[in-house]
Design a protein around this motif. Sequence first.
Motif, short mmCIF file in Angstrom:
data_model
loop_
_atom_site.label_atom_id
_atom_site.label_comp_id
_atom_site.label_asym_id
_atom_site.label_seq_id
_atom_site.Cartn_x
_atom_site.Cartn_y
_atom_site.Cartn_z
N TYR A 603 -2.81 -6.53 1.90
CA TYR A 603 -2.58 -5.13 2.22
C TYR A 603 -3.82 -4.52 2.88
O TYR A 603 -3.74 -3.82 3.90
CB TYR A 603 -2.21 -4.36 0.93
CG TYR A 603 -0.85 -4.72 0.40
CD1 TYR A 603 0.30 -4.11 0.93
CD2 TYR A 603 -0.70 -5.63 -0.64
CE1 TYR A 603 1.56 -4.43 0.42
CE2 TYR A 603 0.55 -5.95 -1.14
CZ TYR A 603 1.68 -5.35 -0.60
OH TYR A 603 2.93 -5.67 -1.09
N GLU A 604 -4.96 -4.79 2.24
CA GLU A 604 -6.20 -4.26 2.82
C GLU A 604 -6.51 -4.91 4.18
O GLU A 604 -6.99 -4.25 5.10
CB GLU A 604 -7.36 -4.50 1.86
CG GLU A 604 -7.23 -3.74 0.54
CD GLU A 604 -8.41 -3.98 -0.38
OE1 GLU A 604 -9.40 -4.62 0.11
OE2 GLU A 604 -8.37 -3.53 -1.53
N ASN A 607 -4.20 -3.44 6.83
CA ASN A 607 -4.57 -2.05 7.10
C ASN A 607 -5.86 -1.98 7.92
O ASN A 607 -5.96 -1.21 8.89
CB ASN A 607 -4.73 -1.31 5.78
CG ASN A 607 -5.06 0.16 6.01
OD1 ASN A 607 -4.33 0.85 6.71
ND2 ASN A 607 -6.16 0.62 5.42
N ASP A 661 3.28 -14.70 1.63
CA ASP A 661 2.26 -13.94 2.38
C ASP A 661 2.54 -13.95 3.87
O ASP A 661 2.35 -12.94 4.56
CB ASP A 661 0.87 -14.52 2.11
CG ASP A 661 0.40 -14.25 0.68
OD1 ASP A 661 1.03 -13.41 0.01
OD2 ASP A 661 -0.61 -14.87 0.26
N GLU A 668 4.88 -7.01 8.79
CA GLU A 668 3.94 -6.02 9.30
C GLU A 668 3.87 -6.05 10.84
O GLU A 668 3.73 -5.01 11.49
CB GLU A 668 2.54 -6.26 8.72
CG GLU A 668 2.43 -5.92 7.26
CD GLU A 668 2.69 -4.45 7.00
OE1 GLU A 668 2.16 -3.61 7.74
OE2 GLU A 668 3.46 -4.15 6.06
#
Length: 759
Positions: A603-604, A607, A661, A668
Motif C-alpha cells: 500500500y505504501e 502510494n 500481491d 492498482e
Amino acid sequence: MPPRRRPQFTQESIDQQLQQIHLLDPSSSSENLEQLGAYLRSLQALIDSKDAEIEKICSDNYQDFISSVSTLFTVKSYTDKMKQSIASLDTNVSQLGGNLVEKKRNLLHTRRTAANLDEAIDTLQACLRVLDVVDRVGEMVKQGKYWSALRSLEDIQSMPATSLSHTPFFQHLLSSLPSLRAQIKDAVRASMKQWLLEIRNISTEVGKLAVEAMELRTRRWKSRREKDSILRTSRVGSAVELVTYEKTEFNVLENERIRVDFKPLFECIQIYTALDSLEELQRSYQADRKAQSDLILPNPLPLASLSSLTQEISGFFIVESHVLETTGTFRSQRDVEELWEALVSRLTTAVEQSLRIETNPETFLLAKQSMLSFIMTLEANYSVASLQSFVMVLFQKYATLLETQYGKRFESIVNQDDHIPMQADTDNQLNLILGVVWIEDAEKKEIQSTPAPYYLPWSQTFYLCCEELRTFAQKFYSFVDGVSQQQRSVDDLMSKSLDNLLGQHISESIGKRLAGTSTLTQIAQIITNLEHFQVACGAVEQSITEFRGVIKLNATGSFETTIKKALARIADIISSKLDQFFELSEYQWTPLAREDAPSMYLYELVNWLTTVVDSLQIKESYKNEAYKAALEYIAECLMGFLTGRDVPMMNENAISNILIDVDFLEDELKRIGRSHLASVFMELRLTTSIPLNDSVHEYLNPTNRSTSYGVVRHKRLQALLEKLARFGTTQRDQQARELAEKRRKEADAVGRLYPGEGR
C-alpha cells in the motif's frame, strides 16, 4: 736712209721649198746608185741657188746694216750712261731700303706672332667653353638634372671637327667622358636608392590607405548585402560585387595625404637605357627590392604588429604594380611574382609559427582580419590562392579553439545549473528570453498567453546554452565572412563543431551530471531541458541553413541517448527506494495457510510510486516508462524471492501469497489507467502457474513450451521446483515427501533442457 724691207718667209713658202728637196722616191730602192747621183746633183744645184740669193740679199742691205751699226753704237753709249745712273740709283736705293726690309721683316714676324696669339686665344676660348660645359655637367648632376648632363656629354662628343679636335686637351677630355658618364650613372643610381629608401618609409602609409579604401568598400557591400538576401553569399571581389561596384576615383599613390613621386626611378631608367646598361639596373633594382622585402618581416613576428606589417607589404606591392604598369619592359611580371611568392611564403610561415602555441581564438580572428584585408587589397593584381588556403587553415584551427573554448563554457553552465525552472517577471524579460532560445512556435504562444509572472519549462542550462550557441555561430561565421572558400567545407566544419558542442559538451556533460543527481524533480527538469535541446537542434539547423549555409546536425541522437540515461537514472532512484519497501515486506515462505489480502508494505509502495511519478514534470510517455521500469523491478524482486538463493525453500501457500500481491498491483494499475503495464508480471504468473497447476509435463513438451510458456526461463522454474522439493523433504507425512520427490525429479528434468533455451 730707211732700211730696206726684208723679204718675209712664211711657213707655207718654206714648206714649198722643202718639197723640192726630195732625194729619193719612197718607192725606189736605196741601192739604186743612179738615183743617188741624181739626188746629189739636185742638192748641189739647190745649194748654189740659195747661196746666190743670200749674196744678192746682203748686197742689197749692206748700207742699211752700216747705218744700223752706227745707230747701235750711239744707243750703246746712251745705255752705258744709263747703267751708270741706274747703278748709282741702286746703290742709293739699297742703302735706303735696308732699314725698310728689316722693318718689314720685323712686321711680318710680329704679324705671325699675333696670328699665333689669336689662334691660341681662340683655342683657349674653345677649351674654356668645353670646360664650362664639363663644369655645368657637374652642377647639373648636383641639381639632379641627369638627363641634361648626359646630353651635354653627348654634345661634347659629337662636336664638329675644329682645330681643337686635334689637341691633346680635347683628346684627354674625350677620354674622360666615360668616367663622367659613370659619375652620372652613379649619381642617378644613388638618387634611385634614396628614392627606394623613401618608398620603404611610406609603404606602410600607402598600404594603410589602400586597406582603408577596401574596408570602406567592404562596409558598403555588407550594408547592401544585409538589405538583399540574394547577395548574402557574395563577397567583396565576387562577380556580383564587381558588376554593381560604383568605382570612386581614389589614387592611393597620389592624394591629399600622400604623394609618391616616381621621377627618380623614371630618370634612372632613362639614363641607364641611354647608356645601354638597363639590364644592370634591372638586376640592381630587383636585388634592392628583394632586400627590402626581406627586411619587412621580423623574426619572430609579433602578432600585435601583423596589421601594420600587412599594410607595409600591401604598399610595397602597390608600388610594384605601378612600376610594372608604367615602365614598359623594365620590370617583368615574373620578377614581381618572384618577390610576391617569396614574401607570401615567409608571411604565412611567420604567422603560423606565432600562432602555434596560441590558444585564444580571438587572436586567430584578429590575424584573419589582417590577412583578409591584405588579400582583398591585392587580389586584383596578384595571385592570392595560397593566402586564401592559409586563411582556411587558420580557420580550422580557429574553429577547433573556438569549439574548445565554448565547450568549457557549456560544461561550466551544465555543472552550475540548479535545475530550477526559469521565471520571467515582466514581458520585456520574457521577450528577451524567447528571443534567445529556440522553441516551437506553439509552445512560445502558449507561454505568452499566460499571465505574468511567466514560469518557463526550462532551466538556466537551456537558456544560457542557447545564448552561447548564438554567440558561437556568430563568431564562427565572422571568421569566414569575406573569405573566398568552399561553402560546403565550411558548412561541414560548422556541422561537426555544433555536433561536438551539443553532443559532447552539453549532452554528455548533462549525462555526467545525472550520475550525481538523486533528486527526481531535478532529473525531470534535466529531461525537459534535453527535450528542448532536441527541438533546438532542428531550429539551429534550419536557422543557419536559411541565413548562412546548409548544415546537418546529428546531435539529436545524443540528446535522445541522454534522455534514456535520465529515465534510467529515474528508474535507478525509484528502484533504490523500492528496495527499502521490500526490506519491510516480511514474507512468510512456508505459511500454513494462504493470505486473503495483499502485503501491507505494498500500500505504501504504490502510494509513494504513484505520487512521485505523477508529480514529475515530464511527458506522459516518460512517466509510463518510469512506471514500467518500477514495475519491472518489482516483478524482478518478487521473482527473486521465488527463484533466488536468498530464500532456501518455500511452499505453495507462499507462492499464492505472492500472486495475491501481484493481483493487487495489477488492480492498482487499472485504477490509475495503466493496465497495459500488467504484462511485466507475465513471466512470474506463468512460472508460478506450472507448479501450482502441476503442469510441468506440459512445459517439458517443446511445442507447448514455445507457444504457451515462451517467457518462462527454465533455470528459474528449476530453482522454484527445487525450493518446493526442499520444503517437502522437511515434512513428515508420506504424501508431502512423495510430492517433494516428484518436484525434485521435475526440477532435474527441467534442468536437463537445452541450456540456452528460455534464458
